[in-house]
Design a protein around this motif. Structure first.
Motif, PDB file in Angstrom:
ATOM      1  N   ALA A 198      -3.594  13.291  -3.461  1.00  0.00           N
ATOM      2  CA  ALA A 198      -4.059  14.680  -3.421  1.00  0.00           C
ATOM      3  C   ALA A 198      -4.497  15.165  -4.809  1.00  0.00           C
ATOM      4  O   ALA A 198      -5.175  16.168  -4.914  1.00  0.00           O
ATOM      5  N   ARG A 199      -4.126  14.447  -5.842  1.00  0.00           N
ATOM      6  CA  ARG A 199      -4.543  14.824  -7.191  1.00  0.00           C
ATOM      7  C   ARG A 199      -5.889  14.187  -7.497  1.00  0.00           C
ATOM      8  O   ARG A 199      -6.049  12.976  -7.395  1.00  0.00           O
ATOM      9  N   PRO A 200      -6.873  14.984  -7.877  1.00  0.00           N
ATOM     10  CA  PRO A 200      -8.220  14.458  -8.143  1.00  0.00           C
ATOM     11  C   PRO A 200      -8.216  13.409  -9.264  1.00  0.00           C
ATOM     12  O   PRO A 200      -7.439  13.478 -10.198  1.00  0.00           O
ATOM     13  N   GLY A 201      -9.110  12.433  -9.102  1.00  0.00           N
ATOM     14  CA  GLY A 201      -9.280  11.409 -10.119  1.00  0.00           C
ATOM     15  C   GLY A 201      -8.343  10.235 -10.005  1.00  0.00           C
ATOM     16  O   GLY A 201      -8.424   9.294 -10.783  1.00  0.00           O
ATOM     17  N   ARG A 202      -7.465  10.246  -9.043  1.00  0.00           N
ATOM     18  CA  ARG A 202      -6.498   9.155  -8.892  1.00  0.00           C
ATOM     19  C   ARG A 202      -7.037   7.988  -8.070  1.00  0.00           C
ATOM     20  O   ARG A 202      -6.645   6.862  -8.251  1.00  0.00           O
ATOM     21  N   TYR A 203      -7.912   8.287  -7.131  1.00  0.00           N
ATOM     22  CA  TYR A 203      -8.494   7.278  -6.249  1.00  0.00           C
ATOM     23  C   TYR A 203     -10.013   7.425  -6.303  1.00  0.00           C
ATOM     24  O   TYR A 203     -10.524   8.480  -6.674  1.00  0.00           O
ATOM     25  N   PRO A 204     -10.743   6.403  -5.913  1.00  0.00           N
ATOM     26  CA  PRO A 204     -12.214   6.540  -5.871  1.00  0.00           C
ATOM     27  C   PRO A 204     -12.617   7.633  -4.885  1.00  0.00           C
ATOM     28  O   PRO A 204     -11.887   7.961  -3.958  1.00  0.00           O
ATOM     29  N   GLY A 263       0.816  -1.212   0.000  1.00  0.00           N
ATOM     30  CA  GLY A 263       0.000   0.000   0.000  1.00  0.00           C
ATOM     31  C   GLY A 263       0.849   1.260   0.000  1.00  0.00           C
ATOM     32  O   GLY A 263       0.530   2.237  -0.687  1.00  0.00           O
ATOM     33  N   ALA A 264       1.937   1.251   0.754  1.00  0.00           N
ATOM     34  CA  ALA A 264       2.827   2.418   0.798  1.00  0.00           C
ATOM     35  C   ALA A 264       3.491   2.632  -0.562  1.00  0.00           C
ATOM     36  O   ALA A 264       3.630   3.779  -1.005  1.00  0.00           O
ATOM     37  N   CYS A 265       3.868   1.550  -1.232  1.00  0.00           N
ATOM     38  CA  CYS A 265       4.468   1.680  -2.564  1.00  0.00           C
ATOM     39  C   CYS A 265       3.472   2.268  -3.560  1.00  0.00           C
ATOM     40  O   CYS A 265       3.814   3.167  -4.343  1.00  0.00           O
ATOM     41  N   VAL A 266       2.249   1.778  -3.553  1.00  0.00           N
ATOM     42  CA  VAL A 266       1.222   2.307  -4.455  1.00  0.00           C
ATOM     43  C   VAL A 266       0.959   3.769  -4.137  1.00  0.00           C
ATOM     44  O   VAL A 266       0.880   4.617  -5.043  1.00  0.00           O
ATOM     45  N   THR A 267       0.841   4.085  -2.856  1.00  0.00           N
ATOM     46  CA  THR A 267       0.577   5.463  -2.446  1.00  0.00           C
ATOM     47  C   THR A 267       1.745   6.373  -2.800  1.00  0.00           C
ATOM     48  O   THR A 267       1.544   7.532  -3.152  1.00  0.00           O
ATOM     49  N   ALA A 268       2.959   5.860  -2.726  1.00  0.00           N
ATOM     50  CA  ALA A 268       4.128   6.660  -3.102  1.00  0.00           C
ATOM     51  C   ALA A 268       4.102   7.004  -4.586  1.00  0.00           C
ATOM     52  O   ALA A 268       4.493   8.103  -4.990  1.00  0.00           O
ATOM     53  N   LEU A 269       3.622   6.077  -5.392  1.00  0.00           N
ATOM     54  CA  LEU A 269       3.610   6.282  -6.846  1.00  0.00           C
ATOM     55  C   LEU A 269       2.423   7.093  -7.335  1.00  0.00           C
ATOM     56  O   LEU A 269       2.509   7.788  -8.341  1.00  0.00           O
ATOM     57  N   VAL A 270       1.291   6.991  -6.641  1.00  0.00           N
ATOM     58  CA  VAL A 270       0.060   7.648  -7.083  1.00  0.00           C
ATOM     59  C   VAL A 270      -0.364   8.655  -6.011  1.00  0.00           C
ATOM     60  O   VAL A 270      -0.782   8.267  -4.933  1.00  0.00           O
ATOM     61  N   ASP A 271      -0.261   9.925  -6.329  1.00  0.00           N
ATOM     62  CA  ASP A 271      -0.549  10.992  -5.386  1.00  0.00           C
ATOM     63  C   ASP A 271      -2.054  11.077  -5.101  1.00  0.00           C
ATOM     64  O   ASP A 271      -2.836  11.398  -5.992  1.00  0.00           O
ATOM     65  N   GLY A 278      -7.018  11.704   4.874  1.00  0.00           N
ATOM     66  CA  GLY A 278      -5.865  12.425   5.387  1.00  0.00           C
ATOM     67  C   GLY A 278      -4.697  11.483   5.653  1.00  0.00           C
ATOM     68  O   GLY A 278      -3.541  11.830   5.426  1.00  0.00           O
ATOM     69  N   SER A 279      -4.997  10.273   6.091  1.00  0.00           N
ATOM     70  CA  SER A 279      -3.953   9.275   6.333  1.00  0.00           C
ATOM     71  C   SER A 279      -3.295   8.851   5.028  1.00  0.00           C
ATOM     72  O   SER A 279      -2.075   8.674   4.959  1.00  0.00           O
ATOM     73  N   LEU A 280      -4.095   8.687   3.992  1.00  0.00           N
ATOM     74  CA  LEU A 280      -3.559   8.303   2.683  1.00  0.00           C
ATOM     75  C   LEU A 280      -2.623   9.392   2.160  1.00  0.00           C
ATOM     76  O   LEU A 280      -1.522   9.110   1.685  1.00  0.00           O
TER      77      LEU A 280
END
Length: 133
Positions: free
Chosen positions: A34-40, A24-32, A56-58
């Protein structure tokens, strides 16, 4: 049920949790996040309109993986403060140095109450931009 030391299953589960957190940390490191449209879209925020401690944790995790401690604290102080505590508990489990239950019931209840209070406090207008999600 109270054991003097955690059994092999608990240790295996602790390693599994660490592996999942690392992925999860690796995925979160690669995909920001805070940028809209990146996560559901966050269902908590969509339903209540309040900032979610999970979001906020993510974002805090993303900042930590990039070495930005103060930005991580700005996103979710509770999450950043929780990580060293979780690491100590994890180390005690995998080394077999726990006495009694891994997490006593009163600590679990205190953690849940703290999370609820944190969710309410960080959404108070008094804090404005100080605590963001």
């Amino acid at each position: 049920m109270t054991n003097a030391r955690p059994d092999g299953r608990i240790r295996r589960d602790a390693w599994l949790a660490a592996g999942l957190l690392a992925i999860g940390a690796c995925v979160t490191a690669l995909v920001d996040p805070a940028r809209p449209g990146r996560y559901p879209r966050c269902p908590f925020r969509a339903l209540t309109g309040f900032d979610c401690p999970g979001c906020g944790s993510l974002r805090a995790l993303h900042q930590l993986t990039h070495g930005h401690l103060m930005a991580a604290i700005d996103y979710n102080l509770l999450f950043v403060a929780f990580l060293p505590c979780a690491a100590v508990v994890w180390l005690r489990i995998v080394t077999g140095r726990t006495r009694g239950r891994v997490l006593p019931a009163w600590r679990a209840r205190a953690a849940i109450i703290t999370l609820i209070v944190w969710t309410v406090v960080r959404n108070l207008p008094v804090f404005g931009g100080m605590l963001r999600s």
